[in-house]
Design a protein around this motif. Structure first.
Motif, PDB file in Angstrom:
ATOM      1  N   ASP A  32       0.805  -1.224   0.000  1.00 49.38           N
ATOM      2  CA  ASP A  32       0.000   0.000   0.000  1.00 49.38           C
ATOM      3  C   ASP A  32       0.836   1.271   0.000  1.00 49.38           C
ATOM      4  O   ASP A  32       0.373   2.326  -0.461  1.00 49.38           O
ATOM      5  CB  ASP A  32      -0.920   0.010   1.225  1.00 49.38           C
ATOM      6  N   LEU A  33       2.053   1.200   0.533  1.00 52.92           N
ATOM      7  CA  LEU A  33       2.851   2.405   0.732  1.00 52.92           C
ATOM      8  C   LEU A  33       4.320   2.029   0.779  1.00 52.92           C
ATOM      9  O   LEU A  33       4.691   0.999   1.335  1.00 52.92           O
ATOM     10  CB  LEU A  33       2.443   3.084   2.046  1.00 52.92           C
ATOM     11  N   LEU A  34       5.166   2.878   0.184  1.00 49.71           N
ATOM     12  CA  LEU A  34       6.617   2.705   0.263  1.00 49.71           C
ATOM     13  C   LEU A  34       7.213   3.913   0.963  1.00 49.71           C
ATOM     14  O   LEU A  34       6.952   5.059   0.589  1.00 49.71           O
ATOM     15  CB  LEU A  34       7.222   2.570  -1.142  1.00 49.71           C
ATOM     16  N   LEU A  35       8.025   3.654   1.993  1.00 51.86           N
ATOM     17  CA  LEU A  35       8.722   4.699   2.721  1.00 51.86           C
ATOM     18  C   LEU A  35      10.218   4.559   2.458  1.00 51.86           C
ATOM     19  O   LEU A  35      10.774   3.469   2.609  1.00 51.86           O
ATOM     20  CB  LEU A  35       8.453   4.592   4.232  1.00 51.86           C
ATOM     21  N   CYS A  36      10.872   5.650   2.065  1.00 53.12           N
ATOM     22  CA  CYS A  36      12.298   5.634   1.750  1.00 53.12           C
ATOM     23  C   CYS A  36      13.042   6.546   2.726  1.00 53.12           C
ATOM     24  O   CYS A  36      12.661   7.704   2.905  1.00 53.12           O
ATOM     25  CB  CYS A  36      12.553   6.076   0.321  1.00 53.12           C
ATOM     26  N   VAL A  76       3.300   2.502  -6.573  1.00 50.82           N
ATOM     27  CA  VAL A  76       2.785   2.594  -5.209  1.00 50.82           C
ATOM     28  C   VAL A  76       3.138   3.972  -4.668  1.00 50.82           C
ATOM     29  O   VAL A  76       4.181   4.547  -5.020  1.00 50.82           O
ATOM     30  CB  VAL A  76       3.388   1.474  -4.319  1.00 50.82           C
ATOM     31  N   LEU A  77       2.258   4.547  -3.849  1.00 55.59           N
ATOM     32  CA  LEU A  77       2.543   5.838  -3.229  1.00 55.59           C
ATOM     33  C   LEU A  77       3.861   5.750  -2.478  1.00 55.59           C
ATOM     34  O   LEU A  77       4.058   4.865  -1.642  1.00 55.59           O
ATOM     35  CB  LEU A  77       1.414   6.226  -2.267  1.00 55.59           C
ATOM     36  N   THR A  78       4.767   6.665  -2.792  1.00 57.70           N
ATOM     37  CA  THR A  78       6.112   6.656  -2.217  1.00 57.70           C
ATOM     38  C   THR A  78       6.350   7.949  -1.457  1.00 57.70           C
ATOM     39  O   THR A  78       6.139   9.042  -1.992  1.00 57.70           O
ATOM     40  CB  THR A  78       7.162   6.500  -3.328  1.00 57.70           C
ATOM     41  N   ILE A  79       6.787   7.824  -0.213  1.00 59.16           N
ATOM     42  CA  ILE A  79       7.104   8.979   0.632  1.00 59.16           C
ATOM     43  C   ILE A  79       8.564   8.854   1.043  1.00 59.16           C
ATOM     44  O   ILE A  79       9.006   7.790   1.471  1.00 59.16           O
ATOM     45  CB  ILE A  79       6.198   9.034   1.873  1.00 59.16           C
ATOM     46  N   PHE A  80       9.324   9.945   0.922  1.00 60.30           N
ATOM     47  CA  PHE A  80      10.737   9.850   1.271  1.00 60.30           C
ATOM     48  C   PHE A  80      11.229  11.113   1.971  1.00 60.30           C
ATOM     49  O   PHE A  80      10.603  12.170   1.902  1.00 60.30           O
ATOM     50  CB  PHE A  80      11.591   9.588   0.019  1.00 60.30           C
ATOM     51  N   ILE A  81      12.354  10.952   2.649  1.00 56.33           N
ATOM     52  CA  ILE A  81      13.072  12.076   3.247  1.00 56.33           C
ATOM     53  C   ILE A  81      14.423  12.202   2.547  1.00 56.33           C
ATOM     54  O   ILE A  81      14.850  11.298   1.827  1.00 56.33           O
ATOM     55  CB  ILE A  81      13.297  11.890   4.762  1.00 56.33           C
ATOM     56  N   GLY A  82      15.103  13.320   2.775  1.00 54.79           N
ATOM     57  CA  GLY A  82      16.419  13.522   2.189  1.00 54.79           C
ATOM     58  C   GLY A  82      17.516  12.969   3.069  1.00 54.79           C
ATOM     59  O   GLY A  82      17.381  12.892   4.299  1.00 54.79           O
ATOM     60  N   GLY A  83      18.624  12.584   2.436  1.00 49.95           N
ATOM     61  CA  GLY A  83      19.802  12.122   3.161  1.00 49.95           C
ATOM     62  C   GLY A  83      20.966  13.068   2.923  1.00 49.95           C
ATOM     63  O   GLY A  83      20.784  14.273   2.803  1.00 49.95           O
ATOM     64  N   ASN A  84      22.165  12.515   2.826  1.00 54.91           N
ATOM     65  CA  ASN A  84      23.353  13.341   2.595  1.00 54.91           C
ATOM     66  C   ASN A  84      23.919  13.174   1.188  1.00 54.91           C
ATOM     67  O   ASN A  84      24.988  13.698   0.888  1.00 54.91           O
ATOM     68  CB  ASN A  84      24.441  13.045   3.637  1.00 54.91           C
TER      69      ASN A  84
END
Length: 543
Positions: A32-36, A76-84
């Motif tokens: 249902d959801l992908l978190l990166c 699939v709905l993908t939500i992510f945050i930034g890294g370095n």
């Protein structure tokens, strides 16, 4: 709700979605959801590549541009945050979050959203003490200092998140919260990553800012990446009042997206069946954004957040019912995140490469619309005005040869003496041989204490179930039976029973990342700390 969590993505969207498709074929239902958890690398073109803090030889276009151009759409709905390791100029367009491609949403410098009633928060970047108290002063074109400092966490984001009072279900950070390694199998971690030993023994590995957020937010789940190793832990928080039930956080860090790496985990998360099946803004977070708008700083000046010390007229920016109702009225009681993605830069064309594409500091219409609707400041607009008035970016461009930590001032409230630390992570990428200190995984000693108690067997059983019963990913994708061994403060002990591995029929073959890449017969010895990040082989042992 079945949620997939990925570690460092490094632009390998095709490979990640292919692996999800394989997981769906083997599992009980669709994802249902992908978190990166960072190092997503939303690279649109050659100019974006030059804004990634990696050596030129590691700047590869990968596959994100196909989703940006519309050639492909995220399944699939993908939500992510930034890294370095990000296309920082692209993400800088969306400080409050937004769509980087259809069905792919960036949480911003910090952000909170809801999906099917599940509250998801996150903070982008990694912690570096010498930039922690600065404003967001960087802008394209970046110089050797600002191309790194732009992804360093700032105290303003931590301060905003600490205004939240409502329960958090899931929280994402790129680097680990400091001290979390005491709540999992520390021995196994050090066996896998022996170069972390000194930091672990000194309680200096990870981010003290993330640790502060972990203690304040107490989310049900916390997911991280950055250190390129899979690690599970269970942190039992102390109850503030005797009558309250103590909360626990299930922590999981994942590896980078490469064959034979533990970079993906599928977890079953409880959700509200009556909640809408689209992404929603979080009303408490929007209210905090409005309240803290005057605190925005776009200069390199060091500053502290308001606190109750007699020096500030206001220090509590938490959301009141009245303030939240006002925001709801402004939004006409519609919290749906609009599907307003728009292309703001030319997309990469393999047939017509443009190596000299100009870097531009852009204002994204998504951010313009969001700020106008909420009545807050677009920090990029303010930054452009500051640049015109004071030539801020030009000043920093003249300091190309200066390190970003030259000042002798106290950089943050955290004690960060790194003189005694020597270990390095050969599995992380670095910009240059002489810049080792800047991009090291190490942060340093913190005087911050995180109250906690040892996990009980019952809690460990619940934790085990959360990473076992719902898993259908075999082989390298599962949490091993040793992942939750160990206890806080270095005392060894078993947190719970060995994690179940699911249906044995599904576990005959390890699930590998789908790839045409093959391991060479001989591995090249790595001398530099960070050269392995884009390699298609597991070179930890050779490092």
């Amino acid at each position: 709700m079945r949620v997939a969590v990925a570690g460092c993505c490094h632009g390998e969207l095709d490979k990640i979605y292919e692996t999800l498709a394989l997981a769906e074929r083997r599992g009980p239902g669709p994802i249902d959801l992908l978190l990166c958890c960072g190092d997503f690398q939303a690279v649109r073109n050659e100019a974006d590549l030059r804004c990634m803090a990696v050596p030129p030889k590691y700047r590869h276009m990968q596959t994100f541009y196909r989703y940006y151009s519309g050639e492909k759409k995220a399944p699939v709905l993908t939500i992510f945050i930034g890294g370095n390791h990000e296309a920082s100029n692209h993400l800088q367009e969306l400080p409050y979050g937004g769509w980087v491609a259809p069905n792919i949403y960036y949480l911003g410098l910090a952000g909170v959203v809801k999906y099917r009633g599940v509250r998801i928060g996150g903070i982008s970047g990694i912690f570096k003490s010498h930039d922690y108290r600065k404003g967001h002063f960087e802008c394209p074109p970046y110089n050797p200092a600002t191309i790194r400092s732009i992804y360093h966490v700032r105290n303003i984001e931590v301060y905003k998140l600490k205004q939240l009072k409502q329960p958090m279900d899931i929280f994402l950070s790129h680097d680990w919260p400091r001290k979390i390694y005491h709540y999992g199998n520390k021995q196994q971690l050090l066996k896998t990553k022996s170069f972390f030993r000194q930091e672990v023994e000194n309680n200096t590995l990870g981010s003290p800012a993330a640790s502060e957020l972990l203690e304040h937010l107490k989310p049900t789940y916390w997911f991280s990446a950055h250190l390129h190793v899979k690690f599970a832990a269970l942190m039992q928080h102390q109850a503030k009042d005797k009558g309250q039930t103590a909360k626990a956080t299930k922590f999981l860090a994942l590896d980078k997206c490469l064959p034979h790496r533990d970079f993906l985990q599928v977890i079953e998360i409880e959700h509200d069946p009556s909640a809408p099946e689209y992404l929603e803004y979080d009303i408490e977070w929007l209210t905090v954004l409005r309240a803290t708008d005057d605190l925005i700083n776009v200069t390199e000046r060091l500053w502290n957040m308001p606190e109750n010390n007699g020096l500030h007229t206001r220090w509590d920016y938490s959301a009141t019912e009245e303030a939240m109702n006002k925001v709801l009225e402004i939004l006409n009681h519609d919290l749906k995140v609009p599907c307003n993605f728009s292309i703001t830069a030319a997309c990469y064309d393999p047939s017509r490469p443009q190596t000299q594409m100009q870097l531009v500091h852009r204002i994204n219409p998504q951010t313009t619309e969001f700020c106008a609707q909420l009545g807050i400041t677009d920090m990029n607009v303010r930054l452009q005005k500051a640049k015109e008035e004071h030539h801020l970016c030009g000043e920093f461009e003249e300091q190309d040869d200066m390190e970003s930590n030259d000042s002798g001032e106290d950089r943050s409230e955290y004690n960060t003496d790194t003189s005694a630390l020597s270990s390095i992570n050969p599995d992380e990428i670095m910009l240059d041989e002489e810049e080792e200190d800047e991009d090291s995984i190490v942060s340093t000693h913190s005087d911050m204490n995180t109250p906690s108690v040892e996990p009980s067997s019952d809690q460990a059983s619940d934790f085990s179930a959360s990473f076992s019963d719902v898993r259908i990913l075999p082989g390298s994708m599962v949490v091993s039976s040793d992942d939750t061994l160990g206890s806080p403060d270095g005392r060894e002990g078993k947190l719970g029973e060995a994690l179940e591995s699911g249906d044995g029929n599904d576990l005959e073959l390890p699930l590998k990342r789908l790839s045409d890449e093959h391991e060479p017969e001989q591995r090249k010895k790595i001398k530099r700390r960070n050269q392995a990040i884009y390699a298609a082989v597991d070179d930890d042992d050779a490092a």
